[in-house]
Design an enzyme around this catalytic site. Structure first.
Site, PDB file in Angstrom:
ATOM      1  N   LEU A   2      -4.036  -7.390  -7.516  1.00  0.00           N
ATOM      2  CA  LEU A   2      -3.642  -8.533  -8.334  1.00  0.00           C
ATOM      3  C   LEU A   2      -4.810  -9.429  -8.742  1.00  0.00           C
ATOM      4  O   LEU A   2      -4.644 -10.624  -8.944  1.00  0.00           O
ATOM      5  CB  LEU A   2      -2.581  -9.351  -7.584  1.00  0.00           C
ATOM      6  CG  LEU A   2      -1.318  -8.567  -7.213  1.00  0.00           C
ATOM      7  CD1 LEU A   2      -0.329  -9.460  -6.476  1.00  0.00           C
ATOM      8  CD2 LEU A   2      -0.674  -7.944  -8.438  1.00  0.00           C
TER       9      LEU A   2
ATOM     10  N   ASN B 108      -5.505   1.596 -13.630  1.00  0.00           N
ATOM     11  CA  ASN B 108      -4.524   0.706 -13.026  1.00  0.00           C
ATOM     12  C   ASN B 108      -3.135   1.287 -13.246  1.00  0.00           C
ATOM     13  O   ASN B 108      -2.893   1.990 -14.224  1.00  0.00           O
ATOM     14  CB  ASN B 108      -4.618  -0.683 -13.687  1.00  0.00           C
ATOM     15  CG  ASN B 108      -3.662  -1.688 -13.068  1.00  0.00           C
ATOM     16  OD1 ASN B 108      -3.543  -1.781 -11.853  1.00  0.00           O
ATOM     17  ND2 ASN B 108      -2.981  -2.441 -13.909  1.00  0.00           N
TER      18      ASN B 108
ATOM     19  N   ASN C  51       1.538   3.042  -2.627  1.00  0.00           N
ATOM     20  CA  ASN C  51       0.803   3.949  -3.511  1.00  0.00           C
ATOM     21  C   ASN C  51      -0.479   4.427  -2.853  1.00  0.00           C
ATOM     22  O   ASN C  51      -0.851   5.589  -2.994  1.00  0.00           O
ATOM     23  CB  ASN C  51       0.512   3.281  -4.856  1.00  0.00           C
ATOM     24  CG  ASN C  51       1.691   3.360  -5.785  1.00  0.00           C
ATOM     25  OD1 ASN C  51       2.246   4.432  -6.001  1.00  0.00           O
ATOM     26  ND2 ASN C  51       2.098   2.230  -6.328  1.00  0.00           N
TER      27      ASN C  51
ATOM     28  N   GLY D  88       0.762  -1.236   0.000  1.00  0.00           N
ATOM     29  CA  GLY D  88       0.000   0.000   0.000  1.00  0.00           C
ATOM     30  C   GLY D  88       0.795   1.289   0.000  1.00  0.00           C
ATOM     31  O   GLY D  88       0.287   2.317   0.430  1.00  0.00           O
TER      32      GLY D  88
ATOM     33  N   ASP E 107      -3.938  -5.780 -18.436  1.00  0.00           N
ATOM     34  CA  ASP E 107      -2.985  -4.731 -18.831  1.00  0.00           C
ATOM     35  C   ASP E 107      -3.202  -4.254 -20.269  1.00  0.00           C
ATOM     36  O   ASP E 107      -2.298  -3.699 -20.882  1.00  0.00           O
ATOM     37  CB  ASP E 107      -1.536  -5.184 -18.638  1.00  0.00           C
ATOM     38  CG  ASP E 107      -1.193  -5.455 -17.184  1.00  0.00           C
ATOM     39  OD1 ASP E 107      -1.742  -4.762 -16.309  1.00  0.00           O
ATOM     40  OD2 ASP E 107      -0.390  -6.365 -16.919  1.00  0.00           O
TER      41      ASP E 107
ATOM     42  N   GLU F   6      11.741   2.415 -10.613  1.00  0.00           N
ATOM     43  CA  GLU F   6      10.358   2.490 -11.099  1.00  0.00           C
ATOM     44  C   GLU F   6       9.432   3.001 -10.001  1.00  0.00           C
ATOM     45  O   GLU F   6       8.533   3.791 -10.249  1.00  0.00           O
ATOM     46  CB  GLU F   6       9.916   1.112 -11.606  1.00  0.00           C
ATOM     47  CG  GLU F   6       8.555   1.101 -12.263  1.00  0.00           C
ATOM     48  CD  GLU F   6       7.413   0.955 -11.271  1.00  0.00           C
ATOM     49  OE1 GLU F   6       6.331   1.479 -11.543  1.00  0.00           O
ATOM     50  OE2 GLU F   6       7.616   0.318 -10.223  1.00  0.00           O
TER      51      GLU F   6
ATOM     52  N   HIS G  33       0.842   0.095 -13.733  1.00  0.00           N
ATOM     53  CA  HIS G  33       1.655  -1.076 -14.090  1.00  0.00           C
ATOM     54  C   HIS G  33       3.132  -0.682 -14.041  1.00  0.00           C
ATOM     55  O   HIS G  33       3.495   0.372 -14.552  1.00  0.00           O
ATOM     56  CB  HIS G  33       1.277  -1.588 -15.479  1.00  0.00           C
ATOM     57  CG  HIS G  33       1.961  -2.858 -15.825  1.00  0.00           C
ATOM     58  ND1 HIS G  33       1.583  -4.076 -15.297  1.00  0.00           N
ATOM     59  CD2 HIS G  33       3.030  -3.106 -16.609  1.00  0.00           C
ATOM     60  CE1 HIS G  33       2.381  -5.019 -15.749  1.00  0.00           C
ATOM     61  NE2 HIS G  33       3.272  -4.460 -16.558  1.00  0.00           N
TER      62      HIS G  33
END
Length: 190
Positions: A85, A102, A14, A12, A145, A170, A104
């Site tokens: 997920l 979403n 994000n 969590g 995706d 990333e 990715h």
């Protein structure tokens, strides 16, 4: 007021970043956190911010008679998948057209699809010898995706970067840009 539901499966970070980003915004409310895992640390983060949360099994998430009343109960306008997920069911996508996004951890369409999440993505990026990676924010569709890309952010890689280094680089992009992309999308809905 836009009420957000954030769907999570893991730690969590994000979620926490999104909550903090919108904390003083009178037009956006993180109204609900949904997880498919009882042990997701994101649930602790939600509790720490006094945000209601619910845990639903994969089977419950796939049931319209369970998930849709929950969205209605919290008057949800927009859904953010942040490390979630589980595939969003078609009925949810249909009920929230262009209102489910979403994140990715790669530059789609590369390294997307079933099984491509978290460390699997970063290991694949390393194995391919990529010179850059990044993050993608996209609309959710019924193809894993495969939804329309909204935004991508890039970061260079060096040949010495390990999959953990790639993940760290990333993740910086996610923390820096994801809440702002959400904010711009919400402004576009006003």
């Amino acid at each position: 007021m836009s009420n957000l539901a954030i769907f999570v499966s893991g730690g969590g970070t994000n979620l926490e970043n999104i909550i903090r980003h919108f904390a003083d915004n009178p037009d956006v409310n993180v109204a609900l956190v949904v997880s498919n895992r009882t042990d997701a640390y994101a649930l602790v983060r939600a509790k720490n911010h006094n945000i209601p949360s619910v845990v639903l099994s994969r089977k419950e998430i796939a049931r319209e008679d369970i998930l849709m009343p929950l969205m209605k109960q919290y008057d949800i306008h927009f859904i953010v998948l942040a490390g979630f997920l589980v595939m969003a069911p078609d009925f949810l996508i249909d009920a929230f057209p262009r209102r489910i996004i979403n994140i990715h951890p790669a530059l789609l369409p590369k390294y997307g699809g079933r099984g491509m999440y978290g460390h699997h993505v970063h290991e694949a990026v390393k194995a391919a010898g990529e010179t850059e990676t990044g993050m993608t924010v996209h609309y959710v569709s019924n193809v894993c995706d495969g939804g329309e890309i909204i935004a991508q952010f890039h970061t260079p890689l060096s040949p010495d970067d390990t999959p953990d280094d790639i993940a760290a680089k990333e993740h910086v992009l996610e923390q820096q840009y994801f809440p702002f992309v959400i904010e711009q999308l919400l402004k576009g809905l006003e």
